[in-house]
Scaffold this motif. Structure first.
Motif, PDB file in Angstrom:
ATOM      1  N   ALA A  90      12.136 -32.349   4.657  1.00 33.02           N
ATOM      2  CA  ALA A  90      11.963 -32.694   3.671  1.00 33.02           C
ATOM      3  C   ALA A  90      13.004 -31.378   2.918  1.00 33.02           C
ATOM      4  N   ILE A  91      12.396 -30.140   2.818  1.00 32.12           N
ATOM      5  CA  ILE A  91      13.529 -29.330   2.623  1.00 32.12           C
ATOM      6  C   ILE A  91      14.347 -29.306   3.176  1.00 32.12           C
ATOM      7  N   PRO A 137      15.485 -21.038  11.498  1.00 34.10           N
ATOM      8  CA  PRO A 137      15.378 -21.920   9.984  1.00 34.10           C
ATOM      9  C   PRO A 137      17.111 -21.877   9.335  1.00 34.10           C
ATOM     10  N   GLY A 138      16.928 -20.389   8.845  1.00 33.83           N
ATOM     11  CA  GLY A 138      17.972 -20.136   8.456  1.00 33.83           C
ATOM     12  C   GLY A 138      19.287 -20.397   7.925  1.00 33.83           C
ATOM     13  N   LEU A 139      19.814 -21.056   9.591  1.00 38.49           N
ATOM     14  CA  LEU A 139      20.383 -21.618  10.589  1.00 38.49           C
ATOM     15  C   LEU A 139      20.690 -23.154   9.771  1.00 38.49           C
ATOM     16  N   ILE A 140      19.682 -23.476  10.107  1.00 38.13           N
ATOM     17  CA  ILE A 140      19.900 -25.136   9.727  1.00 38.13           C
ATOM     18  C   ILE A 140      20.186 -25.594   8.317  1.00 38.13           C
ATOM     19  N   ARG A 268      13.468 -27.636  14.770  1.00 36.04           N
ATOM     20  CA  ARG A 268      15.031 -27.854  15.590  1.00 36.04           C
ATOM     21  C   ARG A 268      15.116 -29.897  15.337  1.00 36.04           C
ATOM     22  N   ALA A 269      13.373 -29.950  15.103  1.00 35.30           N
ATOM     23  CA  ALA A 269      13.206 -31.813  14.298  1.00 35.30           C
ATOM     24  C   ALA A 269      14.171 -32.056  13.501  1.00 35.30           C
ATOM     25  N   ALA A 270      13.752 -30.567  12.269  1.00 33.52           N
ATOM     26  CA  ALA A 270      14.409 -31.599  10.739  1.00 33.52           C
ATOM     27  C   ALA A 270      15.218 -31.743  10.685  1.00 33.52           C
ATOM     28  N   THR A 274      18.408 -34.875  10.570  1.00 31.91           N
ATOM     29  CA  THR A 274      19.289 -34.361   9.083  1.00 31.91           C
ATOM     30  C   THR A 274      20.820 -35.350   9.606  1.00 31.91           C
ATOM     31  N   LEU A 275      20.781 -34.566  11.318  1.00 29.70           N
ATOM     32  CA  LEU A 275      22.066 -35.176  11.344  1.00 29.70           C
ATOM     33  C   LEU A 275      22.047 -36.993  11.251  1.00 29.70           C
ATOM     34  N   SER A 276      20.687 -37.109  12.167  1.00 29.01           N
ATOM     35  CA  SER A 276      21.319 -38.349  12.086  1.00 29.01           C
ATOM     36  C   SER A 276      21.107 -39.077  10.627  1.00 29.01           C
TER      37      SER A 276
END
Length: 295
Positions: A90-91, A137-140, A268-270, A274-276
């Protein structure tokens, strides 16, 4: 299960590296163990029957209380839960939407320079995340912001040519996500090694074909892969591949939760989800644009 998805295939991803609840830990000496030659071998307080418990010693009553206490759950042990995955996703998606809104209102519909720059930067950040061993998390969040900026500019351009197409693409993406989630949870789709190999092979062929089409278009050649009946077929295949990626994401998330993956792996799951979803949304935009034509 080892995944072919580079987002989840890094060593250390969704694995339990440290001992917990007595597993993979060295044996500790038992407090109060009988000592040879001691008449008070069974006394937990040593040779003095009137001694008080020393610091670090556990009494019989405390042992009983510890045994009767409820087991620690994933939340107490720092393990990934489904709530963690939902919250991080969600974030990430909220960051993407906010950044997209900025690009929508800040850039003219025909201005693609900043959007292309954001797309290239997002690609670089995405590769770093995919092949980085530890989760950042910052990179994501940075990836979501850059990708969102690109999507906002692209969506604005499509909306200026086909009124309402963005809402249609969003609803179509949500429908694909819901359908895949239901199919996966009901067992209609099973992520097996054979299923994964076939899907990855098709995806690699699809990406290679799109790269050839992109290079050809740069030299003025039109292969017809994004227009007409062939474009419709390509769009459907692209959406199906996005749905396939979602099924891999669902399987890896489920395996991570069951395997006691660290809580940080929820990021990582998020990122994978998001990619998909971004893939499906872009393919949905192209397909709807072809179907609507010049209306």
């Amino acid at each position: 299960m080892r995944s072919s998805n580079p987002v989840f295939s890094r060593e250390g991803s969704f694995t339990r590296d440290t001992g917990y609840a007595g597993f993979h830990t060295a044996q500790q000496p038992q407090t109060g163990a009988p000592q040879a030659g001691s008449p008070y071998g069974g006394n937990p307080y040593g040779n003095n029957p009137y001694a008080q418990p020393q610091a670090g010693q556990v009494t019989d009553e405390q042992l009983v209380q510890m045994y009767q206490a409820p087991s620690a759950g994933p939340l107490q042990t720092g393990r990934m839960t489904m709530d963690d995955v939902v919250a991080r996703t969600a974030i990430t998606l909220l960051t993407l939407v906010v950044s997209g809104a900025v690009a929508w209102f800040a850039l003219p519909a025909t201005s693609f320079g900043p959007a292309i720059g954001a797309a290239l930067a997002a690609m670089v950040v995405g590769l770093v995340i995919s092949f980085k061993r530890s989760v950042n998390p910052g990179l994501i969040i940075a990836y979501a912001a850059l990708e969102g900026f690109f999507l906002g500019a692209v969506s604005h351009a499509f909306e200026s040519m086909w009124d309402g197409i963005v809402v249609q693409a969003v609803l179509g993406t949500a429908a694909v996500f819901a359908a895949m989630l239901i199919a996966y949870k009901s067992g209609r789709i099973r992520v097996t090694p054979r299923y994964t190999r076939i899907g990855i092979a098709i995806a690699m062929g699809f990406v290679l074909l799109m790269l050839v089409n992109l290079v050809a278009s740069m030299f003025g050649a039109d292969m017809g892969l994004r227009s007409g009946p062939l474009g419709i077929l390509v769009g459907i295949v692209g959406i199906a591949l996005g749905a396939f990626f979602l099924s891999l994401d669902f399987a890896e998330i489920e395996a991570g939760i069951q395997g006691g993956a660290p809580e940080k792996e929820a990021w990582r799951a998020a990122f994978g989800l998001t990619l998909s979803l971004v893939w499906i949304y872009l393919e949905m935009l192209r397909l709807i644009a072809i179907l609507r034509g010049d209306d």
